[in-house]
Scaffold this active site. Structure first.
Site, PDB file in Angstrom:
ATOM      1  N   GLU A   1      50.300  48.359  40.154  1.00 56.35           N
ATOM      2  CA  GLU A   1      49.486  48.658  39.401  1.00 56.35           C
ATOM      3  C   GLU A   1      48.245  49.056  40.037  1.00 56.35           C
ATOM      4  O   GLU A   1      47.487  48.002  41.429  1.00 56.35           O
ATOM      5  CB  GLU A   1      49.291  47.576  39.054  1.00 56.35           C
ATOM      6  CG  GLU A   1      49.858  46.847  37.825  1.00 56.35           C
ATOM      7  CD  GLU A   1      50.290  47.731  37.191  1.00 56.35           C
ATOM      8  OE1 GLU A   1      49.761  49.010  36.318  1.00 56.35           O
ATOM      9  OE2 GLU A   1      50.752  47.204  36.287  1.00 56.35           O
ATOM     10  N   LEU A   2      48.477  50.144  40.704  1.00 59.11           N
ATOM     11  CA  LEU A   2      47.196  50.400  41.487  1.00 59.11           C
ATOM     12  C   LEU A   2      45.870  51.345  41.133  1.00 59.11           C
ATOM     13  O   LEU A   2      45.877  51.669  39.875  1.00 59.11           O
ATOM     14  CB  LEU A   2      48.186  52.313  42.629  1.00 59.11           C
ATOM     15  CG  LEU A   2      49.697  51.212  43.278  1.00 59.11           C
ATOM     16  CD1 LEU A   2      50.592  52.233  43.994  1.00 59.11           C
ATOM     17  CD2 LEU A   2      49.374  49.873  43.561  1.00 59.11           C
TER      18      LEU A   2
ATOM     19  N   CYS B   1      39.736  50.239  37.588  1.00 59.61           N
ATOM     20  CA  CYS B   1      40.766  51.100  37.623  1.00 59.61           C
ATOM     21  C   CYS B   1      40.921  51.998  36.990  1.00 59.61           C
ATOM     22  O   CYS B   1      41.570  53.483  37.037  1.00 59.61           O
ATOM     23  CB  CYS B   1      42.282  50.812  38.140  1.00 59.61           C
ATOM     24  SG  CYS B   1      42.554  49.772  36.649  1.00 59.61           S
TER      25      CYS B   1
ATOM     26  N   GLU C   1      40.355  58.539  44.048  1.00 59.87           N
ATOM     27  CA  GLU C   1      39.082  57.521  42.949  1.00 59.87           C
ATOM     28  C   GLU C   1      37.893  57.251  43.280  1.00 59.87           C
ATOM     29  O   GLU C   1      37.719  56.552  44.394  1.00 59.87           O
ATOM     30  CB  GLU C   1      40.451  56.440  43.121  1.00 59.87           C
ATOM     31  CG  GLU C   1      39.503  55.657  42.013  1.00 59.87           C
ATOM     32  CD  GLU C   1      40.844  53.944  42.056  1.00 59.87           C
ATOM     33  OE1 GLU C   1      41.125  53.891  43.381  1.00 59.87           O
ATOM     34  OE2 GLU C   1      40.448  53.501  40.969  1.00 59.87           O
TER      35      GLU C   1
ATOM     36  N   LYS D   1      48.828  35.827  45.957  1.00 55.86           N
ATOM     37  CA  LYS D   1      47.867  36.385  47.761  1.00 55.86           C
ATOM     38  C   LYS D   1      46.158  36.576  46.309  1.00 55.86           C
ATOM     39  O   LYS D   1      46.567  37.900  46.613  1.00 55.86           O
ATOM     40  CB  LYS D   1      48.558  36.942  48.246  1.00 55.86           C
ATOM     41  CG  LYS D   1      47.642  37.835  49.796  1.00 55.86           C
ATOM     42  CD  LYS D   1      47.116  38.807  49.689  1.00 55.86           C
ATOM     43  CE  LYS D   1      45.886  38.736  50.389  1.00 55.86           C
ATOM     44  NZ  LYS D   1      44.619  38.683  51.002  1.00 55.86           N
ATOM     45  N   HIS D   2      46.073  35.846  46.620  1.00 53.57           N
ATOM     46  CA  HIS D   2      44.227  37.508  45.692  1.00 53.57           C
ATOM     47  C   HIS D   2      43.549  38.059  47.384  1.00 53.57           C
ATOM     48  O   HIS D   2      43.612  37.453  48.328  1.00 53.57           O
ATOM     49  CB  HIS D   2      42.825  35.837  45.239  1.00 53.57           C
ATOM     50  CG  HIS D   2      42.808  35.650  43.676  1.00 53.57           C
ATOM     51  ND1 HIS D   2      42.952  38.332  43.840  1.00 53.57           N
ATOM     52  CD2 HIS D   2      42.835  36.262  42.847  1.00 53.57           C
ATOM     53  CE1 HIS D   2      42.342  37.966  42.379  1.00 53.57           C
ATOM     54  NE2 HIS D   2      42.174  36.911  41.750  1.00 53.57           N
ATOM     55  N   ALA D   3      42.370  38.779  46.574  1.00 53.90           N
ATOM     56  CA  ALA D   3      41.711  39.472  47.561  1.00 53.90           C
ATOM     57  C   ALA D   3      40.924  38.385  48.401  1.00 53.90           C
ATOM     58  O   ALA D   3      40.509  37.786  47.662  1.00 53.90           O
ATOM     59  CB  ALA D   3      40.782  40.049  46.800  1.00 53.90           C
TER      60      ALA D   3
ATOM     61  N   GLY E   1      46.341  47.031  43.324  1.00 50.87           N
ATOM     62  CA  GLY E   1      45.429  47.133  44.586  1.00 50.87           C
ATOM     63  C   GLY E   1      45.055  48.772  44.496  1.00 50.87           C
ATOM     64  O   GLY E   1      45.736  49.620  43.819  1.00 50.87           O
ATOM     65  N   SER E   2      45.230  48.768  46.563  1.00 47.76           N
ATOM     66  CA  SER E   2      45.164  50.303  46.184  1.00 47.76           C
ATOM     67  C   SER E   2      46.575  51.278  46.752  1.00 47.76           C
ATOM     68  O   SER E   2      47.121  50.504  46.307  1.00 47.76           O
ATOM     69  CB  SER E   2      43.905  50.729  47.720  1.00 47.76           C
ATOM     70  OG  SER E   2      44.630  50.171  48.505  1.00 47.76           O
TER      71      SER E   2
END
Ligand code: NAP
Length: 465
Positions: free
Chosen positions: A231-232, A265, A362, A157-159, A209-210
């Site tokens: 992985e944020l 990131c 961030e 499920k990509h952006a 992602g976030s």
């Protein structure tokens, strides 16, 4: 959010896609489960041949794929080409190393009263990967290459703003020879992730992602007792001590902040400089940041392209305005360029205080914050004064300082005297609000494997416990 390619250099909608229906999602989940039943029994040699074929296709199509990514999210064409090449490298890396990484590990048979005991690594099943747009091919590939080599099957499920790259991934693996169903792209919005993850055919998930997205996916997975890797975000410190090569540190600082138009990131985001070298570092850094060429990402010679979306431009502008309004010094940049496209110039902020949002949040754009510190204690304290713990970059030639930073910096990755980056050979991941689990290297491939303990007794005399 629409599922569409919207060119950030122009704001033009290039191509829109319909979200998959419930029936279409169900068909893909069924295909994933059916494929896994046979795919898990393929040999490492078969998977490696397909993975090498995928690498060869990437090599052949580098220009096409790079242009597609640049059109979807605005990274420079040169950076996009490098990303494609890095993906080909990762495919070859896992083709070569997966079997060795997942070989059986002998355990202590004698101590456990066994004839033999060992650990064997087995694939888990269909894994859902929820991925961001910033490295559209690389983020998905660093999940896909190890997962497929381990014998898992992938659901991407990509952006929503990189649908073409998302579809390309599935097409790539199909053409490389992987069985249809081994890697499928789900064109769905984020609202449909929960139902997919709750489906019994999906066994685990990884999200890059976030924080809010990670927390939501982890909560759903937790409710189903399904494993996750997260992985944020990050707000990596870049620390410069007096013993460092200042010229080199300032040069790398600029790349470290501006890589991927400032939307990585692991971009260095907070520059923490010892007072003995602060003024000179600031002069060099601001000069280098101001000299960057901002413009059309398709053009040779462009250093910094547009931000990926109008929302990104809005978010970055808001953070800088907040800081400037509360007394930060804007040493260069500081306002969107205006006109067509979502361009924001390299910006350096000094005199930053904890009251400013940039101090804690961030900043996902080409904005650096500069801090002057008295000594190593203050440098460490400031570096750790964040909810994030992804990477850290430290410039020092003093061995005892290195030991101190190594012991006390709160981060998943620590780079001395060089830019923080990802390599297939090194584990990648963070601590604190930057997530958990690791991608890449042998750590990454084991995340979605069942480490199965096997104990074989000595026959009728064996004990059981
Ligand atoms: P994002 O908004 O969290 O989106 C990432 C992915 O999650 C997208 O596929 C998105 O789908 C989906 N998503 C969003 N909200 C969700 C929810 N509530 N439930 C399920 N899925 C959800 O992040 P982004 O703006 O694309 O990426 C920027 C962030 O990613 C930054 O914080 C950056 O630091 C981080 N990042 C981390 C790493 C790392 O390795 N640690 C690498 C790259 C980026 P839609 O597009 O459909 O909304």
């Amino acid at each position: 959010m629409p599922i569409a390619t919207i060119n950030p250099a122009t704001g033009e909608t290039v191509k829109s896609y319909d979200e998959l229906t419930e029936e279409e999602i169900d068909r893909r989940l069924a295909a994933a489960a059916t494929t896994f039943a046979t795919y898990r029994r393929t040999t490492f040699a078969e998977r490696a041949a397909w993975m090498r074929a995928a690498a060869a296709i990437l090599d052949d199509e580098v220009d096409h794929v790079a242009a597609m990514m640049t059109t979807e999210m605005g990274k420079t064409l040169a950076a996009a080409r490098q990303e494609v090449q890095k993906c080909a490298k990762a495919c070859r890396y896992y083709a070569e190393h997966a079997e060795g990484y997942l070989k059986d590990e002998p355990a202590d048979a004698e101590a456990t009263g066994a004839l033999r005991a060992w650990v064997t690594y087995q694939p888990m099943g269909p894994v859902l990967a929820v991925m961001p747009w910033n490295f559209p091919l690389w983020q998905a590939m660093r999940f896909a290459a190890p997962a497929l080599m381990a014998g898992n099957v992938g659901l991407l499920k990509h952006a929503s703003n990189v649908p073409q790259t998302a579809l390309y991934m599935q097409h790539l693996f199909e053409r490389a020879g992987f069985p249809s169903g081994a890697f499928q792209t789900l064109l769905i919005g984020s609202k449909k992730v929960e139902a997919v993850l709750k489906d019994r055919r999906v066994v685990a998930a990884t999200l890059t992602g976030s924080g809010p997205a990670g927390s939501s996916v982890a909560a759903t997975a937790g409710s189903q007792i399904k494993k996750t890797v997260l992985e944020l975000g990050g707000s990596d410190p870049f620390i410069v001590m007096p013993s460092a090569d200042l010229e080199r540190a300032a040069e790398v600082a600029t790349t470290a902040r501006l890589l991927n138009n400032g939307q990585s990131c692991i971009n260095a985001k907070r520059f923490i400089v010892h007072e003995d070298v602060y003024d000179e570092f600031q002069r060099r850094f601001v000069e280098a940041m101001s000299a960057q060429v901002v413009g059309d990402p398709m053009e040779d010679g462009t250093d910094v392209g547009p931000l990926a979306s109008e929302q990104q431009l809005h978010d970055v502008s808001e953070l800088v305005d907040d800081a400037a309004g509360k007394g930060a010094s804007v040493l260069c940049g500081g306002k969107p360029l205006g006109g067509q496209g979502w361009y924001y110039p390299p910006t350096v902020l000094a005199d930053v205080t904890p009251a400013m949002r940039v101090h804690l949040e961030e900043v996902f754009g080409p904005v650096a914050t500069l801090y002057r510190v008295r000594d190593i204690d203050e440098a460490v304290e400031l570096a750790n004064a964040t909810e994030f713990g992804l990477g850290a970059n430290v410039w020092t030639d003093d061995e005892s300082e290195r030991e101190r930073f190594l012991a006390d910096i709160e981060a998943g990755m620590l780079f001395f005297n060089g830019n923080t980056t990802s390599y297939p050979e090194l584990p990648f991941g963070g601590i604190k609000s930057s997530g958990y689990g690791r991608e890449l290297s042998f750590h990454g491939i084991k995340e979605f494997c069942n480490a199965k303990t096997v104990w074989v007794g000595k026959g009728s005399a064996s004990t059981s416990e």
